[in-house]
Design a protein around this motif. Structure first.
Motif, mmCIF file in Angstrom:
data_model
loop_
_atom_site.group_PDB
_atom_site.id
_atom_site.type_symbol
_atom_site.label_atom_id
_atom_site.label_comp_id
_atom_site.label_asym_id
_atom_site.label_seq_id
_atom_site.Cartn_x
_atom_site.Cartn_y
_atom_site.Cartn_z
ATOM 1 N N ASP A 47 -15.794 9.656 -3.851
ATOM 2 C CA ASP A 47 -15.619 9.884 -2.425
ATOM 3 C C ASP A 47 -15.744 8.557 -1.684
ATOM 4 O O ASP A 47 -16.326 7.622 -2.198
ATOM 5 N N GLY A 48 -15.238 8.510 -0.486
ATOM 6 C CA GLY A 48 -15.502 7.337 0.345
ATOM 7 C C GLY A 48 -14.367 6.346 0.318
ATOM 8 O O GLY A 48 -13.435 6.452 -0.474
ATOM 9 N N PRO A 49 -14.460 5.376 1.212
ATOM 10 C CA PRO A 49 -13.366 4.416 1.358
ATOM 11 C C PRO A 49 -13.309 3.444 0.187
ATOM 12 O O PRO A 49 -14.307 3.177 -0.469
ATOM 13 N N GLY A 50 -12.142 2.925 -0.064
ATOM 14 C CA GLY A 50 -11.964 1.919 -1.099
ATOM 15 C C GLY A 50 -12.169 0.532 -0.536
ATOM 16 O O GLY A 50 -12.745 0.352 0.537
ATOM 17 N N SER A 51 -11.685 -0.454 -1.249
ATOM 18 C CA SER A 51 -11.795 -1.834 -0.759
ATOM 19 C C SER A 51 -10.555 -2.613 -1.176
ATOM 20 O O SER A 51 -10.109 -2.516 -2.327
ATOM 21 N N ARG A 52 -10.041 -3.353 -0.228
ATOM 22 C CA ARG A 52 -8.842 -4.148 -0.473
ATOM 23 C C ARG A 52 -9.215 -5.600 -0.744
ATOM 24 O O ARG A 52 -10.314 -6.040 -0.403
ATOM 25 N N LEU A 53 -8.289 -6.319 -1.310
ATOM 26 C CA LEU A 53 -8.402 -7.770 -1.462
ATOM 27 C C LEU A 53 -7.391 -8.412 -0.510
ATOM 28 O O LEU A 53 -6.446 -7.744 -0.066
ATOM 29 N N PRO A 54 -7.553 -9.705 -0.212
ATOM 30 C CA PRO A 54 -6.610 -10.347 0.723
ATOM 31 C C PRO A 54 -5.149 -10.172 0.309
ATOM 32 O O PRO A 54 -4.260 -9.996 1.159
ATOM 33 N N VAL A 55 -4.880 -10.194 -0.995
ATOM 34 C CA VAL A 55 -3.505 -10.075 -1.473
ATOM 35 C C VAL A 55 -2.867 -8.742 -1.059
ATOM 36 O O VAL A 55 -1.637 -8.622 -1.006
ATOM 37 N N CYS A 56 -3.690 -7.772 -0.722
ATOM 38 C CA CYS A 56 -3.159 -6.450 -0.363
ATOM 39 C C CYS A 56 -2.382 -6.465 0.944
ATOM 40 O O CYS A 56 -1.722 -5.476 1.282
ATOM 41 N N LYS A 57 -2.419 -7.573 1.673
ATOM 42 C CA LYS A 57 -1.574 -7.653 2.873
ATOM 43 C C LYS A 57 -0.094 -7.617 2.495
ATOM 44 O O LYS A 57 0.762 -7.390 3.356
ATOM 45 N N ASN A 58 0.197 -7.801 1.234
ATOM 46 C CA ASN A 58 1.583 -7.702 0.747
ATOM 47 C C ASN A 58 1.983 -6.271 0.386
ATOM 48 O O ASN A 58 3.122 -6.043 -0.023
ATOM 49 N N LEU A 59 1.048 -5.352 0.528
ATOM 50 C CA LEU A 59 1.339 -3.979 0.088
ATOM 51 C C LEU A 59 2.486 -3.346 0.861
ATOM 52 O O LEU A 59 3.353 -2.699 0.270
ATOM 53 N N ASP A 60 2.486 -3.516 2.180
ATOM 54 C CA ASP A 60 3.528 -2.872 2.988
ATOM 55 C C ASP A 60 4.914 -3.286 2.498
ATOM 56 O O ASP A 60 5.799 -2.450 2.342
ATOM 57 N N GLU A 61 5.059 -4.581 2.261
ATOM 58 C CA GLU A 61 6.360 -5.057 1.787
ATOM 59 C C GLU A 61 6.654 -4.521 0.387
ATOM 60 O O GLU A 61 7.775 -4.081 0.090
ATOM 61 N N ALA A 62 5.631 -4.516 -0.461
ATOM 62 C CA ALA A 62 5.840 -4.027 -1.833
ATOM 63 C C ALA A 62 6.218 -2.549 -1.848
ATOM 64 O O ALA A 62 6.961 -2.099 -2.715
ATOM 65 N N LEU A 63 5.680 -1.817 -0.886
ATOM 66 C CA LEU A 63 5.915 -0.364 -0.883
ATOM 67 C C LEU A 63 7.176 0.033 -0.133
ATOM 68 O O LEU A 63 7.569 1.205 -0.165
ATOM 69 N N SER A 64 7.814 -0.906 0.528
ATOM 70 C CA SER A 64 9.033 -0.562 1.271
ATOM 71 C C SER A 64 10.250 -0.793 0.386
ATOM 72 O O SER A 64 11.125 -1.589 0.697
ATOM 73 N N ILE A 65 10.270 -0.097 -0.736
ATOM 74 C CA ILE A 65 11.360 -0.309 -1.690
ATOM 75 C C ILE A 65 12.595 0.465 -1.258
ATOM 76 O O ILE A 65 12.511 1.510 -0.615
ATOM 77 N N ASN A 66 13.709 -0.100 -1.627
ATOM 78 C CA ASN A 66 14.988 0.494 -1.280
ATOM 79 C C ASN A 66 15.522 1.217 -2.519
ATOM 80 O O ASN A 66 16.036 0.595 -3.430
#
Ligand SMILES: [Fe+2]
Length: 200
Positions: A47-66
């Motif tokens: 339960d509870g929130p996870g934790s990101r690393l600085p590199v995760c700022k690239n997630l949005d771009e990585a997840l916007s796949i065509n």
């Protein structure tokens, strides 16, 4: 039986459909079938929130796949639903085959398995994120493994040539085989499913 949270069950169902659609090799299909049969039974969920690393700022771009593939879009949607609960981590074991930017250029998250959202030891499902132009170190492990790749990126098995599975590409790592991966000019995202049980 423990009920999975709605968001994790959505992800499991989406992953099951996507791996089933894209895993082609007979050994990969057998492994995937065993993994998702095991996942018909859930295990305790963190339960509870996870934790990101600085590199995760690239997630949005990585997840916007065509992709026109509905199963991959659903997998991304399911992943977005659980990502806030994941604990992203850096791999600490390296052997010098990794690129100099590896440490801060990648993150792994265990979704189901040891240290994952759903804690269990019979199988592992997780994800790797890398920024462009990062080479992951050579590694190997006893469990067999099926990858499902959601971005551009290249892979190597043993001493073989590097290959590009492409979005929706999937391949099988036999137990103990040395393997590696590297990102190209875009963020890299790939899911992996390992069967750690003794049933094979
Ligand atoms: Fe691996």
């Amino acid at each position: 039986m423990i009920e999975r949270s709605e968001s994790l069950q959505f992800f499991v169902d989406a992953a099951s459909a996507a791996f089933d659609q894209f895993a082609k090799a007979p050994a990969a299909r057998r492994s995937i079938r065993q993994i998702f049969t095991l996942l018909e039974h859930s295990a305790p969920e963190r339960d509870g929130p996870g934790s990101r690393l600085p590199v995760c700022k690239n997630l949005d771009e990585a997840l916007s796949i065509n992709t026109p593939e509905a199963s991959l879009q659903r997998l991304i949607e399911g992943f977005k639903g659980i990502e806030p609960n994941l604990e992203w981590r850096q791999r600490t074991r390296c052997d010098g085959t990794e690129s100099a930017n590896f440490a801060d250029g990648h993150a792994n998250a265990m979704i189901i398995g040891p240290g994952g959202l759903e804690e269990r030891s019979d199988l592992w499902i997780g994800v790797t994120l890398m920024v462009p132009h990062v080479r992951y170190p050579d590694h190997d492990h006893a469990p067999e493994e099926v990858y499902l790749v959601l971005s551009k990126g290249e892979f190597q098995q043993g001493e073989g040539e590097w290959f590009s599975p492409g979005i929706g590409g999937s391949f099988y790592n036999e137990p103990g085989i040395k393997h590696a991966m590297r990102s190209v000019e875009t963020p890299f995202l790939a899911f992996w499913a390992l069967l750690a049980g003794e049933s094979h």
